[in-house]
Design a protein around this motif. Structure first.
Motif, PDB file in Angstrom:
ATOM      1  N   LEU A 136       0.819  -1.208   0.000  1.00  0.00           N
ATOM      2  CA  LEU A 136       0.000   0.000   0.000  1.00  0.00           C
ATOM      3  C   LEU A 136       0.856   1.263   0.000  1.00  0.00           C
ATOM      4  O   LEU A 136       0.528   2.247  -0.679  1.00  0.00           O
ATOM      5  CB  LEU A 136      -0.955  -0.008   1.192  1.00  0.00           C
ATOM      6  N   LYS A 137       1.955   1.257   0.725  1.00  0.00           N
ATOM      7  CA  LYS A 137       2.861   2.407   0.721  1.00  0.00           C
ATOM      8  C   LYS A 137       3.467   2.608  -0.662  1.00  0.00           C
ATOM      9  O   LYS A 137       3.618   3.744  -1.127  1.00  0.00           O
ATOM     10  CB  LYS A 137       3.960   2.233   1.773  1.00  0.00           C
ATOM     11  N   LYS A 138       3.816   1.517  -1.319  1.00  0.00           N
ATOM     12  CA  LYS A 138       4.342   1.599  -2.688  1.00  0.00           C
ATOM     13  C   LYS A 138       3.272   2.146  -3.624  1.00  0.00           C
ATOM     14  O   LYS A 138       3.571   2.988  -4.488  1.00  0.00           O
ATOM     15  CB  LYS A 138       4.817   0.213  -3.149  1.00  0.00           C
ATOM     16  N   ALA A 139       2.035   1.703  -3.488  1.00  0.00           N
ATOM     17  CA  ALA A 139       0.942   2.207  -4.329  1.00  0.00           C
ATOM     18  C   ALA A 139       0.760   3.706  -4.104  1.00  0.00           C
ATOM     19  O   ALA A 139       0.589   4.462  -5.075  1.00  0.00           O
ATOM     20  CB  ALA A 139      -0.350   1.459  -4.019  1.00  0.00           C
ATOM     21  N   PHE A 187      -6.747   0.417   0.998  1.00  0.00           N
ATOM     22  CA  PHE A 187      -6.072   1.704   0.964  1.00  0.00           C
ATOM     23  C   PHE A 187      -6.740   2.676   1.934  1.00  0.00           C
ATOM     24  O   PHE A 187      -6.073   3.339   2.718  1.00  0.00           O
ATOM     25  CB  PHE A 187      -6.099   2.265  -0.463  1.00  0.00           C
ATOM     26  N   LYS A 188      -8.060   2.742   1.880  1.00  0.00           N
ATOM     27  CA  LYS A 188      -8.790   3.659   2.762  1.00  0.00           C
ATOM     28  C   LYS A 188      -8.605   3.270   4.228  1.00  0.00           C
ATOM     29  O   LYS A 188      -8.444   4.140   5.086  1.00  0.00           O
ATOM     30  CB  LYS A 188     -10.275   3.689   2.403  1.00  0.00           C
ATOM     31  N   THR A 189      -8.620   1.990   4.525  1.00  0.00           N
ATOM     32  CA  THR A 189      -8.404   1.532   5.894  1.00  0.00           C
ATOM     33  C   THR A 189      -7.012   1.929   6.378  1.00  0.00           C
ATOM     34  O   THR A 189      -6.837   2.379   7.508  1.00  0.00           O
ATOM     35  CB  THR A 189      -8.581   0.005   5.987  1.00  0.00           C
ATOM     36  N   PHE A 190      -6.022   1.786   5.510  1.00  0.00           N
ATOM     37  CA  PHE A 190      -4.632   2.045   5.895  1.00  0.00           C
ATOM     38  C   PHE A 190      -4.322   3.538   5.994  1.00  0.00           C
ATOM     39  O   PHE A 190      -3.693   3.990   6.943  1.00  0.00           O
ATOM     40  CB  PHE A 190      -3.686   1.369   4.908  1.00  0.00           C
ATOM     41  N   PHE A 191      -4.762   4.324   4.999  1.00  0.00           N
ATOM     42  CA  PHE A 191      -4.406   5.741   4.939  1.00  0.00           C
ATOM     43  C   PHE A 191      -5.500   6.686   5.440  1.00  0.00           C
ATOM     44  O   PHE A 191      -5.264   7.878   5.586  1.00  0.00           O
ATOM     45  CB  PHE A 191      -4.026   6.137   3.504  1.00  0.00           C
ATOM     46  N   GLY A 192      -6.701   6.175   5.646  1.00  0.00           N
ATOM     47  CA  GLY A 192      -7.771   7.014   6.148  1.00  0.00           C
ATOM     48  C   GLY A 192      -8.514   7.797   5.084  1.00  0.00           C
ATOM     49  O   GLY A 192      -9.380   8.611   5.402  1.00  0.00           O
ATOM     50  N   ALA A 246      -9.726   7.469   0.602  1.00  0.00           N
ATOM     51  CA  ALA A 246      -9.739   6.670  -0.619  1.00  0.00           C
ATOM     52  C   ALA A 246      -8.569   7.073  -1.515  1.00  0.00           C
ATOM     53  O   ALA A 246      -8.057   8.193  -1.416  1.00  0.00           O
ATOM     54  CB  ALA A 246     -11.058   6.882  -1.354  1.00  0.00           C
ATOM     55  N   PRO A 247      -8.138   6.176  -2.405  1.00  0.00           N
ATOM     56  CA  PRO A 247      -7.014   6.499  -3.288  1.00  0.00           C
ATOM     57  C   PRO A 247      -7.223   7.790  -4.090  1.00  0.00           C
ATOM     58  O   PRO A 247      -6.286   8.578  -4.235  1.00  0.00           O
ATOM     59  CB  PRO A 247      -6.918   5.289  -4.214  1.00  0.00           C
ATOM     60  N   THR A 248      -8.429   8.028  -4.584  1.00  0.00           N
ATOM     61  CA  THR A 248      -8.682   9.257  -5.358  1.00  0.00           C
ATOM     62  C   THR A 248      -8.502  10.489  -4.483  1.00  0.00           C
ATOM     63  O   THR A 248      -7.883  11.468  -4.905  1.00  0.00           O
ATOM     64  CB  THR A 248     -10.098   9.259  -5.962  1.00  0.00           C
ATOM     65  N   GLU A 249      -9.022  10.440  -3.266  1.00  0.00           N
ATOM     66  CA  GLU A 249      -8.871  11.561  -2.341  1.00  0.00           C
ATOM     67  C   GLU A 249      -7.405  11.764  -1.976  1.00  0.00           C
ATOM     68  O   GLU A 249      -6.916  12.897  -1.917  1.00  0.00           O
ATOM     69  CB  GLU A 249      -9.672  11.318  -1.067  1.00  0.00           C
ATOM     70  N   TYR A 250      -6.718  10.668  -1.713  1.00  0.00           N
ATOM     71  CA  TYR A 250      -5.302  10.722  -1.350  1.00  0.00           C
ATOM     72  C   TYR A 250      -4.494  11.360  -2.468  1.00  0.00           C
ATOM     73  O   TYR A 250      -3.689  12.265  -2.231  1.00  0.00           O
ATOM     74  CB  TYR A 250      -4.798   9.303  -1.055  1.00  0.00           C
ATOM     75  N   GLN A 251      -4.718  10.898  -3.686  1.00  0.00           N
ATOM     76  CA  GLN A 251      -3.968  11.411  -4.825  1.00  0.00           C
ATOM     77  C   GLN A 251      -4.257  12.900  -5.026  1.00  0.00           C
ATOM     78  O   GLN A 251      -3.353  13.692  -5.228  1.00  0.00           O
ATOM     79  CB  GLN A 251      -4.314  10.617  -6.086  1.00  0.00           C
ATOM     80  N   ARG A 252      -5.507  13.269  -4.943  1.00  0.00           N
ATOM     81  CA  ARG A 252      -5.901  14.668  -5.155  1.00  0.00           C
ATOM     82  C   ARG A 252      -5.330  15.561  -4.055  1.00  0.00           C
ATOM     83  O   ARG A 252      -4.693  16.579  -4.334  1.00  0.00           O
ATOM     84  CB  ARG A 252      -7.409  14.796  -5.214  1.00  0.00           C
ATOM     85  N   SER A 253      -5.522  15.196  -2.800  1.00  0.00           N
ATOM     86  CA  SER A 253      -5.101  16.062  -1.704  1.00  0.00           C
ATOM     87  C   SER A 253      -3.575  16.163  -1.579  1.00  0.00           C
ATOM     88  O   SER A 253      -3.053  17.235  -1.305  1.00  0.00           O
ATOM     89  CB  SER A 253      -5.712  15.614  -0.382  1.00  0.00           C
ATOM     90  N   HIS A 254      -2.881  15.065  -1.796  1.00  0.00           N
ATOM     91  CA  HIS A 254      -1.430  15.091  -1.649  1.00  0.00           C
ATOM     92  C   HIS A 254      -0.726  15.683  -2.870  1.00  0.00           C
ATOM     93  O   HIS A 254       0.364  16.213  -2.747  1.00  0.00           O
ATOM     94  CB  HIS A 254      -0.901  13.698  -1.332  1.00  0.00           C
ATOM     95  N   THR A 255      -1.336  15.594  -4.019  1.00  0.00           N
ATOM     96  CA  THR A 255      -0.749  16.201  -5.206  1.00  0.00           C
ATOM     97  C   THR A 255      -0.893  17.718  -5.122  1.00  0.00           C
ATOM     98  O   THR A 255       0.022  18.455  -5.468  1.00  0.00           O
ATOM     99  CB  THR A 255      -1.441  15.673  -6.492  1.00  0.00           C
ATOM    100  N   GLU A 256      -2.031  18.191  -4.622  1.00  0.00           N
ATOM    101  CA  GLU A 256      -2.253  19.627  -4.475  1.00  0.00           C
ATOM    102  C   GLU A 256      -1.281  20.227  -3.460  1.00  0.00           C
ATOM    103  O   GLU A 256      -0.813  21.333  -3.634  1.00  0.00           O
ATOM    104  CB  GLU A 256      -3.687  19.901  -4.037  1.00  0.00           C
ATOM    105  N   GLU A 257      -0.975  19.472  -2.404  1.00  0.00           N
ATOM    106  CA  GLU A 257      -0.053  19.963  -1.377  1.00  0.00           C
ATOM    107  C   GLU A 257       1.336  20.180  -1.920  1.00  0.00           C
ATOM    108  O   GLU A 257       2.039  21.093  -1.523  1.00  0.00           O
ATOM    109  CB  GLU A 257       0.026  18.969  -0.212  1.00  0.00           C
ATOM    110  N   SER A 258       1.768  19.315  -2.856  1.00  0.00           N
ATOM    111  CA  SER A 258       3.139  19.390  -3.350  1.00  0.00           C
ATOM    112  C   SER A 258       3.289  20.376  -4.503  1.00  0.00           C
ATOM    113  O   SER A 258       4.389  20.678  -4.905  1.00  0.00           O
ATOM    114  CB  SER A 258       3.612  17.994  -3.778  1.00  0.00           C
ATOM    115  N   GLU A 259       2.189  20.891  -5.014  1.00  0.00           N
ATOM    116  CA  GLU A 259       2.289  21.848  -6.128  1.00  0.00           C
ATOM    117  C   GLU A 259       2.400  23.261  -5.629  1.00  0.00           C
ATOM    118  O   GLU A 259       2.183  23.619  -4.565  1.00  0.00           O
ATOM    119  CB  GLU A 259       1.075  21.704  -7.060  1.00  0.00           C
TER     120      GLU A 259
END
Length: 86
Positions: free
Chosen positions: A33-36, A66-71, A73-86
């Protein structure tokens, strides 16, 4: 060598649990999951590509794990973390 394979497995399980506080199954899943998550952020791959690249063949299962592990969903994770790094 005369060592019982079940004894070796029990020792491995016990030691890994002591070190990581996780079962071997959960420890391996956490690495996948961390790799994903890394793939989702660094290479901007699709969720299905990240799931398949890390050994998940069932996308619903991947999303739930993924949601259980990171809190989130993958779509939310990708969106929120990509916005933070831009």
């Amino acid at each position: 060598n005369g060592t019982d394979p079940f004894t070796l497995w029990d020792d491995f399980y016990r030691r890994l649990k002591e070190i990581t506080n996780m079962s071997p199954h959960y420890f391996i899943k956490s690495i996948r999951l961390k790799k994903a998550a890394h793939l989702l952020l660094s290479k901007k791959v699709s969720i299905s590509d990240a799931a398949y690249a890390t050994g998940f063949s069932n996308l619903a299962r991947f999303s739930n794990d993924f949601k259980t592990f990171f809190g989130e969903a993958p779509t939310e994770y990708q969106r929120s973390h990509t916005e933070e790094s831009e």
